[in-house]
Design a protein around this motif. Structure first.
Motif, PDB file in Angstrom:
ATOM      1  N   ASP A  71       0.717  -1.343   0.101  1.00 25.42           N
ATOM      2  CA  ASP A  71      -0.198  -0.029  -0.141  1.00 25.42           C
ATOM      3  C   ASP A  71       0.755   1.379  -0.239  1.00 25.42           C
ATOM      4  N   ALA A  72       2.105   1.157   0.151  1.00 23.10           N
ATOM      5  CA  ALA A  72       3.031   2.479   0.644  1.00 23.10           C
ATOM      6  C   ALA A  72       3.791   2.459  -0.923  1.00 23.10           C
ATOM      7  N   ASP A  81       5.070   4.050  -4.096  1.00 23.99           N
ATOM      8  CA  ASP A  81       4.980   5.203  -4.812  1.00 23.99           C
ATOM      9  C   ASP A  81       4.381   6.228  -3.856  1.00 23.99           C
ATOM     10  N   THR A  82       4.382   6.139  -2.715  1.00 21.64           N
ATOM     11  CA  THR A  82       3.994   7.279  -1.567  1.00 21.64           C
ATOM     12  C   THR A  82       5.297   8.106  -1.357  1.00 21.64           C
ATOM     13  N   LYS A  85      -7.360   7.187   1.992  1.00 21.52           N
ATOM     14  CA  LYS A  85      -6.250   6.716   1.240  1.00 21.52           C
ATOM     15  C   LYS A  85      -5.381   7.812   1.194  1.00 21.52           C
ATOM     16  N   THR A  98      -2.840   8.399   3.243  1.00 24.33           N
ATOM     17  CA  THR A  98      -1.378   7.890   3.872  1.00 24.33           C
ATOM     18  C   THR A  98      -1.421   6.395   3.694  1.00 24.33           C
ATOM     19  N   ALA A  99      -0.215   6.017   4.010  1.00 24.71           N
ATOM     20  CA  ALA A  99       0.094   4.564   3.995  1.00 24.71           C
ATOM     21  C   ALA A  99       1.251   4.193   5.134  1.00 24.71           C
ATOM     22  N   ARG A 144       4.417   2.504   6.025  1.00 27.75           N
ATOM     23  CA  ARG A 144       5.670   1.916   5.400  1.00 27.75           C
ATOM     24  C   ARG A 144       6.407   1.218   6.547  1.00 27.75           C
ATOM     25  N   THR A 186       3.670   7.533   5.420  1.00 27.22           N
ATOM     26  CA  THR A 186       4.136   8.164   4.136  1.00 27.22           C
ATOM     27  C   THR A 186       2.610   8.564   3.503  1.00 27.22           C
ATOM     28  N   TRP A 187       3.022   9.788   2.658  1.00 30.20           N
ATOM     29  CA  TRP A 187       1.794  10.310   1.799  1.00 30.20           C
ATOM     30  C   TRP A 187       1.559  10.017   0.566  1.00 30.20           C
ATOM     31  N   THR A 188       0.482   9.494   0.187  1.00 29.43           N
ATOM     32  CA  THR A 188      -0.069   9.258  -1.112  1.00 29.43           C
ATOM     33  C   THR A 188      -0.270  10.483  -1.932  1.00 29.43           C
ATOM     34  N   GLU A 207      -3.053  11.431  -3.389  1.00 32.39           N
ATOM     35  CA  GLU A 207      -4.008  12.004  -2.849  1.00 32.39           C
ATOM     36  C   GLU A 207      -4.059  12.823  -1.478  1.00 32.39           C
TER      37      GLU A 207
END
Length: 212
Positions: free
Chosen positions: A123-124, A126-127, A171, A173-174, A176, A194-196, A198
Motif C-alpha cells: 500500500d506504500a 509510490d508514496t 487513502k 496515507t500509508a 511503510r 507516508t503520503w499518497t 491523494e
C-alpha cells in the motif's frame, strides 16, 4: 532460500514510556531510579542508562539521559504506575512483539527476496515520506509534522506520527515498514507514515501551497 525467525531483545526507553503514558520524563526517570536498587539486588544488574537526541524545534536537538529497558524491566517499573498507564504499556509491548514476527532471509540476501516485507509495503508503493513532502512546502520535517499536529491532521503516539481518526479510510496515507540492522547485528523494525498523491492534494488544499 534459508529463512529464520527474527529473535532479538526488544527494548523501550524511558522517553517512550513517558510519551506513551502521558507522564513527564523526569518523573519516569525518578521512578526508575527509586526501583533500581531492588532490581539490582535481585537481578544482579542495573538498568541501562544511555543518552538520546530529542528535537527541540527549528531543526535543533539536544542530548538527554534516559533508561533503555527490556520488556521485563519495563513491566517491573510499571508496577508503580496506575492501571491505565500499565494497560498502555502492555498493549505497546504486544505491538512491538508482533512487529518482529516478520520472516526474513538469512544474512547476505538482498531486499528483493523479502516477499513478506514487499507485501507489507504494497500500500506504500509510490508514496512520499514526510521529509519529501515537507520539502515541497519549504519546511523542515519537524515543522511540517507539528503544523499538521496543530491543525488536527496528525497526532503522535508510540513514537510515530499517525493520521487523525476522522481522516482514515480516505487513502491519504500509508504505513511503510523499514527493516535494518545495527552495527551490532541487532534487527531494527520501524514503521512510519507516508503520503499518497491523494494525500498531497489534500495537504495542498489545507496549506494553500499548490506544488504540482
Amino acid at each position: 532460500m534459508k529463512t529464520m525467525m527474527i529473535e532479538k531483545t526488544q527494548t523501550m526507553t524511558s522517553l517512550e514510556i513517558a510519551e506513551l503514558t502521558g507522564k513527564q520524563h523526569k518523573h519516569v526517570m525518578e521512578a526508575i531510579r527509586k526501583m533500581e536498587p531492588a532490581w539490582e539486588k535481585v537481578h544482579g544488574s542495573k538498568f541501562r542508562l544511555m543518552r538520546r537526541e530529542v528535537a527541540i524545534g527549528n531543526g535543533a536537538v539536544r542530548q538527554v539521559p534516559c533508561y533503555q529497558l527490556t520488556k521485563t524491566e519495563c513491566l517491573y517499573v510499571a508496577t508503580k504506575f496506575n492501571d491505565e498507564a500499565r494497560a498502555k504499556l502492555v498493549l505497546r509491548w504486544e505491538e512491538l512483539e508482533r512487529a518482529v514476527q516478520l520472516r526474513l532471509p538469512s544474512e547476505g540476501a538482498d531486499s528483493r527476496s523479502l516477499p513478506c516485507l514487499r507485501a507489507l509495503n504494497a500500500d506504500a508503493e509510490d508514496t512520499l515520506t514526510a521529509t519529501q513532502v515537507a520539502k515541497t512546502f519549504n519546511m523542515t520535517v519537524w515543522d511540517f509534522n507539528h503544523v499538521l499536529n496543530d491543525m488536527g491532521i496528525l497526532y503522535r503516539r508510540h513514537g510515530r506520527w499517525n493520521l487523525s481518526d476522522d481522516l482514515t479510510g480516505r487513502k491519504l496515507t500509508a504505513m511503510r515498514t523499514h527493516v535494518s540492522y545495527s552495527l551490532k547485528g541487532e534487527l531494527k523494525v520501524k514503521q512510519y507514515l507516508t503520503w499518497t498523491l491523494e494525500g498531497l492534494r489534500f495537504l495542498n488544499s489545507k496549506l494553500g501551497y499548490p506544488n504540482f
